[in-house]
Design an enzyme around this catalytic site. Structure first.
Site, PDB file in Angstrom:
ATOM      1  N   ASP A 120      18.881 -36.175  90.643  1.00  0.00           N
ATOM      2  CA  ASP A 120      17.742 -35.558  89.910  1.00  0.00           C
ATOM      3  C   ASP A 120      18.108 -34.175  90.657  1.00  0.00           C
ATOM      4  O   ASP A 120      17.707 -34.462  91.359  1.00  0.00           O
ATOM      5  CB  ASP A 120      16.037 -36.727  90.573  1.00  0.00           C
ATOM      6  CG  ASP A 120      15.617 -35.588  90.826  1.00  0.00           C
ATOM      7  OD1 ASP A 120      14.923 -35.049  90.002  1.00  0.00           O
ATOM      8  OD2 ASP A 120      14.356 -36.647  91.192  1.00  0.00           O
ATOM      9  N   LYS A 148      14.793 -23.772  90.238  1.00  0.00           N
ATOM     10  CA  LYS A 148      15.203 -24.533  89.206  1.00  0.00           C
ATOM     11  C   LYS A 148      14.029 -24.173  87.899  1.00  0.00           C
ATOM     12  O   LYS A 148      14.469 -23.789  86.917  1.00  0.00           O
ATOM     13  CB  LYS A 148      14.347 -26.079  88.958  1.00  0.00           C
ATOM     14  CG  LYS A 148      13.991 -26.632  88.138  1.00  0.00           C
ATOM     15  CD  LYS A 148      13.604 -28.330  87.855  1.00  0.00           C
ATOM     16  CE  LYS A 148      14.160 -28.910  87.007  1.00  0.00           C
ATOM     17  NZ  LYS A 148      14.627 -30.658  87.930  1.00  0.00           N
ATOM     18  N   GLU A 193      14.094 -36.346  82.258  1.00  0.00           N
ATOM     19  CA  GLU A 193      13.155 -37.132  82.640  1.00  0.00           C
ATOM     20  C   GLU A 193      12.186 -38.027  82.716  1.00  0.00           C
ATOM     21  O   GLU A 193      12.188 -39.086  83.326  1.00  0.00           O
ATOM     22  CB  GLU A 193      12.804 -35.814  84.258  1.00  0.00           C
ATOM     23  CG  GLU A 193      13.469 -35.091  85.114  1.00  0.00           C
ATOM     24  CD  GLU A 193      12.965 -33.386  85.559  1.00  0.00           C
ATOM     25  OE1 GLU A 193      11.621 -33.851  85.593  1.00  0.00           O
ATOM     26  OE2 GLU A 193      13.809 -32.765  85.612  1.00  0.00           O
ATOM     27  N   ASP A 217       3.848 -36.592  85.925  1.00  0.00           N
ATOM     28  CA  ASP A 217       4.790 -36.058  86.936  1.00  0.00           C
ATOM     29  C   ASP A 217       4.015 -34.990  87.901  1.00  0.00           C
ATOM     30  O   ASP A 217       4.330 -34.321  86.875  1.00  0.00           O
ATOM     31  CB  ASP A 217       6.554 -35.753  86.582  1.00  0.00           C
ATOM     32  CG  ASP A 217       7.215 -35.505  87.741  1.00  0.00           C
ATOM     33  OD1 ASP A 217       6.824 -34.673  88.131  1.00  0.00           O
ATOM     34  OD2 ASP A 217       8.545 -35.486  86.519  1.00  0.00           O
TER      35      ASP A 217
HETATM   36  P1  ADP Z   1       9.706 -32.166  92.714  1.00  0.00           P
HETATM   37  O1  ADP Z   1      10.406 -32.728  91.204  1.00  0.00           O
HETATM   38  O2  ADP Z   1       9.221 -30.842  92.149  1.00  0.00           O
HETATM   39  O3  ADP Z   1      11.505 -31.673  93.106  1.00  0.00           O
HETATM   40  P2  ADP Z   1       8.648 -34.709  94.752  1.00  0.00           P
HETATM   41  O4  ADP Z   1       8.916 -35.114  93.256  1.00  0.00           O
HETATM   42  O5  ADP Z   1      10.001 -34.395  95.275  1.00  0.00           O
HETATM   43  O6  ADP Z   1       9.055 -32.953  93.784  1.00  0.00           O
HETATM   44  O7  ADP Z   1       7.473 -33.677  95.424  1.00  0.00           O
HETATM   45  C1  ADP Z   1       7.043 -32.955  96.044  1.00  0.00           C
HETATM   46  C2  ADP Z   1       5.855 -33.052  96.594  1.00  0.00           C
HETATM   47  O8  ADP Z   1       5.701 -33.829  96.993  1.00  0.00           O
HETATM   48  C3  ADP Z   1       5.690 -31.853  97.076  1.00  0.00           C
HETATM   49  O9  ADP Z   1       4.751 -30.988  97.275  1.00  0.00           O
HETATM   50  C4  ADP Z   1       4.816 -32.657  98.815  1.00  0.00           C
HETATM   51  O10 ADP Z   1       4.357 -32.381  99.708  1.00  0.00           O
HETATM   52  C5  ADP Z   1       4.541 -33.901  97.926  1.00  0.00           C
HETATM   53  N1  ADP Z   1       4.251 -34.943  98.812  1.00  0.00           N
HETATM   54  C6  ADP Z   1       5.329 -36.280  98.742  1.00  0.00           C
HETATM   55  N2  ADP Z   1       4.735 -37.008  99.841  1.00  0.00           N
HETATM   56  C7  ADP Z   1       3.773 -37.367  99.754  1.00  0.00           C
HETATM   57  C8  ADP Z   1       2.865 -38.244 100.047  1.00  0.00           C
HETATM   58  N3  ADP Z   1       2.641 -39.082 101.122  1.00  0.00           N
HETATM   59  N4  ADP Z   1       1.065 -37.294 100.039  1.00  0.00           N
HETATM   60  C9  ADP Z   1       0.923 -36.390  98.853  1.00  0.00           C
HETATM   61  N5  ADP Z   1       1.566 -35.243  98.827  1.00  0.00           N
HETATM   62  C10 ADP Z   1       3.408 -36.398  98.650  1.00  0.00           C
HETATM   63 MG    MG Z   2      10.563 -33.923  90.053  1.00  0.00          MG
END
Ligand code: ADP
Ligand code: MG
Length: 650
Positions: free
Chosen positions: A30, A101, A200, A223
């Site tokens: 991912d 990205k 995705e 998502d």
């Molecule tokens: P991406 O798909 O953009 O790479 P992710 O799916 O990994 O991102 O999500 C990242 C986001 O999730 C960040 O903004 C992070 O702060 C948020 N995040 C992760 N854990 C929590 C949580 N427990 N509560 C709220 N937000 C969260």
């Molecule tokens: Mg993602």
């Protein structure tokens, strides 16, 4: 019945094949805007690789396996990747690239707004495509992604113990040909053979086993990541068992979303106007540092508020931003962030409209992305779609898990064990004393539903812990723990009075939802898990064999534990009644009840310490004896309360 003979089999059962990795594995990657992950699937199902050895370094389990999509450069060299690069964001703001990205396969002119807000320098590179300039060198987004991929590949090779050369890499469903090609190129530059580019949302469906069997379905994948929001309506045609490749067909019916709506915006809500003030900072280096500090503070508070009702922010601004010390409430945060949530729901409405569908015709809603951990998101989505969402898998790991499943299908090692039509192992709930109440017994066909009533064993209990387990044995200690959750905020009631209804619901994909509701107060709680996660055929066989071996012994222990719970309630009621009416009953009865209480108390203590040391028949007889001996006490107690009623009536 003979429980002894098959014991040999269980002792010689083979170890799981968890450690067996082929020479040339296909991993799932991912490649996220904010975080990237690598997963690998074998017959035991998919698992996330702990790439940065986070578990050893005290990284919270919620973050293990997550590699920030961040690369820092110095001159011609890569200086840091992942967690280390992310930690230096503030200090090296202009040399640290994140969210690359966004620029993959895009022209600079189409991303001008992003470029202007970026702390690192985004320029118009070859053929007008976006590029990043650091220390006078311009790199394409593909090259930067390749540096990230090479890091992921190296760490994954270490974790698996074999060189990783092939991968399934995921991209958003809306990525066009240029963006998909850029992703392939990034793989090629990193020396990875990208065997498939996977959408995705399709990966999310695969992770949940959707499309493994059953009827065609329409699902919505919601998502919400770090900086982007995507909603996809997906039609799934399950695999035809007779077709040679056995792959399900996933068709994207519609996508919608917002490339500038994600967790970052929620962080900003928490630091409010400080963010705007920092944006006005004329010096770019200083502005970048101010923004980075605020971003980190906001993100920390936001994550804390996903678990707690309030959090305290304390910040030494070091002259960059004002010092802070304030307490934030979740409810205030939710009010302030409501417009952001509404924007995601508007996008859901657009996607449904484009797909020509009503909300009611959606079979499932799957939550993906770290930001869906915020309770307000889950609540809003579930109420908008008017159904519980799929949340059993970690939302920030779902995509990588699904990519790994696709990898295993392409490698020909299908995880058939996970696509059973029946529940392979019984599912139950821990009851007082560590025994298990089985709600769904093994070999039940899916989907299935089962309801049972429970109560409390302690007076005035305000919170009830619920522990969902899997296995064939009678005691929790001998079963596999699946999930724990709490029913909170019960009004104080005597032990045994609350009526807790627990519903186990296993759907066609094998996802278990557990709902608990206390009938009198209406308090409810819910949890969702995938019971087959990480189970192999061999484990199922061994667990089953063990249960046969221990059947007799287990049943006796279960009986003793249940007796201890009931006897303790008896002892309590009888002691209370005796205290009230001691003067009203025959001294001989008092003596016999008191000696019965002493005997039962000591049996209860022994049963709690070592249930195997107590003979259930003798225990039952002692309890029975006391119940009978105390009859006159109960009668006197009833008579007394009648007299009291009369005197208050008068
Ligand atoms: P991406 O798909 O953009 O790479 P992710 O799916 O990994 O991102 O999500 C990242 C986001 O999730 C960040 O903004 C992070 O702060 C948020 N995040 C992760 N854990 C929590 C949580 N427990 N509560 C709220 N937000 C969260
Ligand atoms: Mg993602």
């Amino acid at each position: 019945m003979s429980g002894e003979s098959p014991s040999e089999k269980s002792q010689t059962a083979p170890e799981t094949d968890r450690g067996s990795v082929p020479d040339d594995p296909i991993v799932g990657i991912d490649l996220g805007t904010t975080n990237s992950l690598v997963a690998f699937a074998d017959a035991a199902g998919p698992r996330i690789l702990d790439l940065d050895r986070g578990a050893d370094e005290g990284v919270p389990s919620s973050e293990t396996g997550l590699v920030p999509s961040v690369v820092r450069y110095r001159g011609d060299a890569v200086e840091a990747v992942g967690r280390r690069a992310a930690a230096g964001l503030e200090e090296h703001a202009t040399r640290t690239v994140f969210s690359v990205k966004r620029y993959m396969g895009r022209r600079f002119d189409d991303r001008r707004d992003d470029a202007e807000a970026s702390p690192y320098q985004v320029v118009s590179g070859a053929r007008g495509l976006a590029g990043v300039e650091i220390d006078g060198r311009v790199r394409s987004p593909e090259e930067i992604s390749a540096d990230l991929l090479a890091h992921l590949r190296d760490r994954a090779s270490e974790a698996l113990g074999v060189p990783v050369r092939r991968a399934v890499v995921t991209v958003p469903a809306y990525f066009d040909d240029a963006q998909r090609q850029a992703t392939r190129d990034a793989g090629r530059i990193a020396g990875i053979d990208v065997v498939r580019i996977l959408n995705e949302p399709t990966a999310a469906a695969l992770a949940y086993g959707i499309g493994g069997r059953g009827d065609a379905e329409t699902i919505v994948v919601y998502d919400l990541g770090g900086g982007t929001f995507d909603v996809t309506v997906l039609e799934v045609m399950p695999a035809d068992p007779s077709s040679p490749d056995g792959e399900a067909i996933f068709r994207v019916l519609a996508t919608a979303g917002d490339t500038h709506l994600g967790g970052d915006d929620f962080d900003r809500v928490l630091v409010g106007n400080l963010h705007e003030a920092a944006m006005g900072e004329p010096d770019p280096e200083r502005r970048a540092r101010r923004l980075a500090v605020l971003r980190a503070v906001g993100a920390r508070a936001k994550v804390a508020l996903s678990d707690a009702a309030a959090t305290r922010i304390r910040l030494d601004g070091r002259g960059l931003v004002p010092d802070l010390d304030r307490t934030l409430d979740r409810s205030d945060f939710e009010t302030a962030a409501r417009p952001l949530v509404d924007r995601t729901l508007d996008a859901c409405a657009r996607a449904l409209k484009d797909a020509g569908l009503e909300r009611a015709s959606i079979d499932r809603v799957v939550l993906v992305g770290g930001s869906t951990r915020m309770p307000m998101i889950r609540k809003a989505v579930e109420s908008w779609f008017d159904r519980p969402a799929y949340v059993a898998l970690d939302p920030d790991r779902v995509i990588a898990l699904g990519a790994a499943v696709q990898g295993s299908i392409l490698a020909g090692t299908r995880r058939d064990a996970l696509l059973l039509d029946v529940i392979p192992l019984s599912l139950g709930l821990e009851t007082a004393g560590g025994a298990v109440a089985k709600l769904v017994v093994r070999n039940t066909m899916v989907p299935t539903r089962s309801v049972e009533m429970f109560s409390t064993s302690v007076d005035g209990q305000l919170n009830v812990g619920l522990h969902v387990v899997q296995g064939e044995r009678e005691m929790v200690a001998d079963c596999r723990s699946l999930a724990r959750f709490e029913l909170r905020g019960l009004p104080p009631m005597p032990a045994g009075i609350p009526q807790i209804e627990v519903v186990f619901n296993v759907d066609a994909n094998g996802v278990l939802g557990v709902d608990a509701v206390e009938r009198r107060s209406g308090r409810r709680a819910r949890v969702q898990v995938v019971p087959s996660n990480g189970l192999t055929r061999e484990e199922v066989d061994r667990i089953e064999a063990d249960s046969v071996t221990h059947a007799r012994d287990d049943m006796m222990v279960h009986r003793v534990v249940d007796l201890a719970v009931n006897a303790a309630l008896d002892v309590k009621w009888i002691t209370e009644a005796l205290d009230r009416v001691r003067g009203d009953v025959d001294p001989e009865v008092v003596a016999s009840v008191e000696s019965g209480l002493v005997a039962l108390r000591s049996l209860i203590t022994r049963a709690r310490e070592d249930p195997r040391s107590v003979d259930p028949d003798a225990f039952h007889a002692a309890k029975d004896h006391l119940d009978r001996a105390s009859m006159p006490v109960h009668e006197a107690s009833i008579a007394r309360s009648l007299r009291n009623d009369e005197s208050t009536d008068a």
